[in-house]
Design a protein around this motif. Structure first.
Motif, short mmCIF file in Angstrom:
data_model
loop_
_atom_site.label_atom_id
_atom_site.label_comp_id
_atom_site.label_asym_id
_atom_site.label_seq_id
_atom_site.Cartn_x
_atom_site.Cartn_y
_atom_site.Cartn_z
N GLU B 301 0.84 -1.19 0.00
CA GLU B 301 0.00 0.00 0.00
C GLU B 301 0.88 1.24 0.00
O GLU B 301 1.95 1.26 0.58
N SER B 302 0.38 2.29 -0.65
CA SER B 302 1.13 3.54 -0.66
C SER B 302 0.34 4.60 0.08
O SER B 302 -0.81 4.87 -0.25
N LEU B 303 0.96 5.16 1.11
CA LEU B 303 0.31 6.22 1.88
C LEU B 303 0.94 7.54 1.46
O LEU B 303 2.15 7.72 1.56
N GLY B 304 0.11 8.46 1.01
CA GLY B 304 0.62 9.77 0.65
C GLY B 304 0.54 10.70 1.86
O GLY B 304 -0.34 10.55 2.69
N ILE B 305 1.51 11.59 1.98
CA ILE B 305 1.38 12.64 2.99
C ILE B 305 1.38 13.96 2.24
O ILE B 305 2.35 14.29 1.54
N GLY B 306 0.26 14.68 2.34
CA GLY B 306 0.13 15.93 1.61
C GLY B 306 -0.02 17.08 2.57
O GLY B 306 -0.39 16.90 3.73
N GLY B 307 0.24 18.26 2.09
CA GLY B 307 0.09 19.45 2.91
C GLY B 307 0.94 20.54 2.33
O GLY B 307 1.74 20.30 1.43
N LEU B 308 0.74 21.75 2.82
CA LEU B 308 1.51 22.86 2.30
C LEU B 308 2.91 22.83 2.90
O LEU B 308 3.20 22.06 3.81
N LEU B 309 3.73 23.73 2.37
CA LEU B 309 5.09 23.85 2.90
C LEU B 309 5.02 24.17 4.39
O LEU B 309 4.25 25.00 4.83
N ALA B 474 5.18 18.04 -2.35
CA ALA B 474 4.50 19.33 -2.25
C ALA B 474 3.41 19.43 -3.30
O ALA B 474 2.48 20.22 -3.17
N GLU B 475 3.54 18.61 -4.34
CA GLU B 475 2.53 18.67 -5.40
C GLU B 475 1.40 17.72 -5.06
O GLU B 475 1.53 16.50 -5.15
N ILE B 476 0.27 18.30 -4.69
CA ILE B 476 -0.83 17.50 -4.17
C ILE B 476 -1.34 16.50 -5.21
O ILE B 476 -1.62 15.35 -4.89
N ALA B 503 -10.47 11.02 -3.97
CA ALA B 503 -9.85 12.33 -3.80
C ALA B 503 -9.36 12.91 -5.11
O ALA B 503 -9.06 12.20 -6.05
N ASP B 504 -9.33 14.20 -5.15
CA ASP B 504 -8.54 14.88 -6.15
C ASP B 504 -7.88 16.04 -5.42
O ASP B 504 -8.06 16.22 -4.21
N GLU B 505 -7.11 16.80 -6.16
CA GLU B 505 -6.40 17.91 -5.57
C GLU B 505 -7.35 18.78 -4.76
O GLU B 505 -7.04 19.19 -3.64
N HIS B 506 -8.51 19.01 -5.34
CA HIS B 506 -9.47 19.92 -4.73
C HIS B 506 -9.91 19.40 -3.36
O HIS B 506 -9.96 20.15 -2.39
#
Lengths: 357, 517
Positions: B301-309, B474-476, B503-506
């Motif tokens: 499984e791949s877990l993404g971690i997203g968020g702003l700088l 950094a690129e959602i 999900a999408d970027e939005h």
């Protein structure tokens, strides 16, 4: 070695001579060779080695014998410098090790009968080496766990070490009368000075550790990029710690040889300024002070260069007042010649010559 | 525009390095009042072109004309005097000096004898005000963000009355609003008639800011195009030299690999490929780092971690890999409590970590490609179980072939390879350790499209074979694409988790904005 799977073709295989010249050890060896040839020119008997009492005698044997403490210290220091560190306390540790050994032997002159040391020789030797290693560990502790800059951390011991040595000898210069101890610095085995066997053993052990285990790679990684090394799982702190410990041990061994050689322990003067010669030996041998790639054999050659230079200056009769100036001049020239930039200039000149029709 | 005389013209520039023809007969023109992007993959010759222009390397052949007169810049300083200023990717100013000192030192304001501090301060303020930046110029540079530091670097180059400004990857460490700020400065300078040479890997940014684009490939000029005449696909095709799928591999969206929805990160699995998560963290935190982070990653499984700088993405990875010791919370590895106090402990548990800063934290530049590849495996084995030279060469050459690393030979110092190839080597370093879990922090930053696709294809393949992946970027949209689930970070806390399928970027931005927790 060049796997055919790789993309871009490499430049044409260099000329064999070029390849030899590119080798790390080439320039130190060439320097040493030049110095020896200079000696031969001024003294035709320079290379003569004679056998007296079953021992080898001659200038070359003398240089090797005298250089052995410096070789051993330079090897320990090479590892420290490869981690992008420095240890300027090695001279002080030499004095401490000598003081411990001399004190444990005891300095009373016995006029009749054999001198009996206070402790058996193996105990004396092991204790002196253990103390030296402990002081190396102290340096390692300050550098790798406290996080001090190496030059500051070892400066502490440089200053304090001579005091410690005098504390051990109660401020006296202890003369050693126990003759078996003299063997370490003056003895011969198979006609060859015993100190050379010690230096060879240290070289063999360190080369084995550095090149037959991954230690060399880890040390170079730490010296070149400590952050990336840690991120890749290199135990940077503990390796650095042990490298300083080994450097202390090497200085301790040198201390035994030096005190055995002069049959005394002088807290103030034993190993004085030896740290500077050792740093010089490492640099002349081709290890950069900025850490990373190192060569133990190069440092041995570096130590030989320095000792040969000292011997040469004495033998050509340079007045004692200016020997240090002459030494400095030669070191200056050698350092310049060994810099990559100058070498590339010279190579460029050569290429222009080749290109001309 | 074509009738005008270009400010700068480079004609037939060639440069050869040992084993590589870096530039072959490349032409380049730059007009006043335009932004001209040079695009190309890593190793295409962009940096060499800049280095020839700024006098770092002399060209083997070719001519450089500045307003019609031939110039031969012999050093960056020389180029600066000619009016060619460069702002590099890594801001190379002195962080411990004040902003004003950084902008003015060695320039006017600094007299031969003594410095007139007041005048220097006013000058620095004026230059920054031109760029719409208002900061305390007496504060040390290091107290400001990279973006502000970059503005200072630009201000410094403006103080020399530059005619040509080279921006070498200026946006690679900037957050989105900072990029916008930089672009407004660039537009302002352009309007003042500055000729700007812009280098970036971000295709969107190229299209946003440029007037014209020059494409290089393998040291050859592909062409010069007005931006309106080029589509995104057209640009990528020209850079790569073949048709490619622009978006690269996508994390397989089939249900088989999908773990049950985990909303609090602690729910026991009851399906999917691995019932027990490989790693689960709860309440993970540390002073000055993140707080209360709950995560769960399973094999396959791949877990993404997203968020702003600055939201705590990298900080989370550092805790998981033992670079910083967690002060709060627990980590379970395969259900058993685990203390991870140093990277080597993480490695021994089968975790690998490709750090964000490739140059500083990843590669060891002066070590060879071979040594860089085997290093992690060697640390995993320990000091005394040495890999023989032969074994090292086997490992290195097999990964060099598998990942298509382009290098003269494996004994080359890795610093001489292009960024994409270095990143591939780092991936090889971890693949060699046969990891159970791989943490990738910005693995695609600063590398070309083809290398990026190749790297992500390899990672996704490993993931399909059962390895766990933590993907940080950094690129959602990239995070969403390469993960099964996305953990969303905001202000050093985890604020939500979302299935990539939905999900999408939005949607991610909505969570960041606080629409859902």
């Amino acid at each position: 070695m060049k796997a055919p799977v790789l993309g871009i073709e490499t430049a044409a295989t260099p000329h064999p001579l070029r390849r030899v010249m590119r080798h790390r050890i080439f320039w130190p060896l060439a320097t040493l060779g030049l110095l020896l040839l200079f000696n031969l020119a001024t003294n035709p008997h320079f290379f003569a080695v004679t056998v007296r009492d079953g021992h080898l005698y001659g200038s070359l044997v003398d240089i090797l014998n005298r250089a052995s403490p410096l070789m051993i210290i330079a090897m320990g220091l090479t590892l420290v410098i490869a981690t992008h560190g420095i240890d300027i306390s090695v001279g002080a540790v030499v004095a401490i090790s000598a003081a411990v050994a001399a004190t444990l032997i005891g300095g009373e002159l016995v006029l009749s009968g054999a001198h009996v040391p206070r402790f058996p020789l193996p105990v004396v030797v092991l204790a002196a080496l253990a103390v030296a290693t402990l002081f190396g560990m102290w340096n390692g502790l300050l550098v790798s766990f406290v996080g001090m800059q190496p030059i500051v951390a070892t400066l502490i011991l440089l200053v304090a070490g001579r005091g410690v040595a005098q504390l051990i000898t109660s401020g006296q210069i202890i003369t050693i009368y126990y003759s078996p101890y003299f063997f370490i610095g003056n003895g011969f085995v198979l006609g060859i000075p015993f100190s050379l066997f010690i230096a060879a053993a240290v070289l063999a052990v360190l080369v084995f550790l550095a090149r037959r285990t991954a230690l060399g790679l880890f040390i170079e990684a730490i010296g070149l990029n400590p952050v990336a090394a840690r991120f890749t799982g290199v135990r940077a702190s503990s390796i650095t710690f042990w490298v300083y410990a080994v450097c202390g041990l090497c200085a301790g061994i040198a201390g035994l040889i030096v005190s055995s050689n002069v049959k005394s322990a002088d807290g103030n003067n034993a190993g004085l300024l030896l740290e500077l010669d050792a740093i010089l030996a490492v640099v002349l041998g081709g290890t950069s002070l900025s850490g990373g790639r190192f060569t133990l054999l190069g440092s041995v050659v570096g130590a030989l260069i320095i000792q040969t230079l000292t011997t040469t200056i004495y033998s050509v009769g340079v007045p004692p007042e200016v020997t240090l100036v002459v030494k400095a001049l030669v070191v200056f020239v050698v350092s310049i010649l060994q810099s990559d930039r100058i070498r590339n200039r010279i190579a460029a000149l050569g290429q222009i010559g080749e290109a001309a029709p | 525009m074509n009738d005008a005389v270009p400010v700068l013209e480079m004609k037939g520039i060639s440069k050869r390095f040992p084993g590589v023809q870096a530039l072959a007969e490349v032409d380049f023109r730059l007009f006043a009042g335009e932004v001209h992007s040079v695009m190309g993959q890593n190793g295409a010759g962009k940096s060499t072109l800049i280095k020839v222009l700024t006098g770092v390397h002399p060209a083997d052949s070719g001519r450089i004309l500045l307003e019609g007169t031939e110039i031969k810049p012999s050093s960056p300083l020389d180029a600066q005097k000619l009016g060619i200023s460069t702002v590099y990717q890594e801001v190379n100013l002195c962080p411990n000096l004040s902003v004003a000192e950084n902008i003015c030192l060695g320039r006017d304001g600094a007299e031969t004898f003594g410095i007139r501090w007041g005048r220097m301060r006013r000058k620095a303020e004026a230059l920054l005000a031109d760029l719409n930046v208002r900061v305390d110029v007496t504060a040390p540079l290091s107290s400001y963000s990279i973006a502000v530091q970059q503005m200072c670097a630009i201000a410094r180059s403006l103080s020399t009355r530059a005619r040509i400004l080279i921006l070498d990857e200026p946006t690679s460490s900037l957050a989105e609003d900072e990029v916008r700020m930089l672009f407004s400065v660039v537009r302002r300078l352009k309007a003042q008639g500055m000729a700007i040479l812009f280098i970036t890997h971000f295709i969107d940014q190229t299209f946003e800011i440029s007037d014209r684009i020059t494409v290089l490939r393998n040291g050859l000029l592909v062409g010069e195009y007005p931006v309106s005449a080029l589509s995104r696909m057209g640009l990528i095709t020209r850079m790569v030299g073949r048709e490619i799928q622009e978006r690269g591999p996508v994390r397989t969206k089939d249900a088989g690999l999908r773990p049950p929805a985990a909303d609090d990160g602690r729910g026991a699995g009851n399906g999917g490929p691995a019932a027990t998560p490989f790693l689960s963290a709860s309440g993970l935190g540390r002073r000055g780092s993140v707080h209360g982070v709950d995560l769960e990653v399973r094999g396959g499984e791949s877990l993404g971690i997203g968020g702003l700088l600055g939201s705590g993405r990298t900080e989370t990875a550092r805790l998981l890999f033992g670079i910083d010791r967690a002060e709060e919370g627990t980590i379970l590895i395969e259900g058993r409590p685990a203390q991870i106090a140093s990277p080597v402990e993480a490695i021994l548990r089968g975790i690998g970590f490709c750090p964000e800063d490739r140059k500083l934290q990843g590669v060891i530049g002066e070590l060879s490609l071979r040594e860089n590849i085997v290093l992690a495996l060697q640390t995993k084995r320990g000091v005394f179980r040495n890999l023989s030279r032969k074994r090292q060469e086997e490992i290195a050459s097999s990964y060099i072939a598998a990942l298509g690393i382009k290098a003269g030979d494996m004994e080359m110092p890795i610093a001489q390879l292009s960024g994409g190839n270095q990143q591939k080597a780092l991936l090889a370093r971890w693949m060699a350790t046969d990891p159970r879990m791989l943490i990738l922090d910005e693995p695609t930053r600063g590398i070309d499209v083809a290398a990026k696709i190749e790297i992500m294809r390899q990672v996704m393949e490993l993931c399909d074979k059962g390895m766990a992946v933590v993907f940080i970027s950094a690129e959602i949209d990239e995070v969403v694409r390469y993960s099964n689930r996305v953990a969303v970070m905001r202000d050093r806390h985890k604020v939500g988790e979302i299935e990539s399928r939905e999900a999408d970027e939005h949607a991610v931005f909505q969570i960041i904005a606080g629409g859902q927790t």
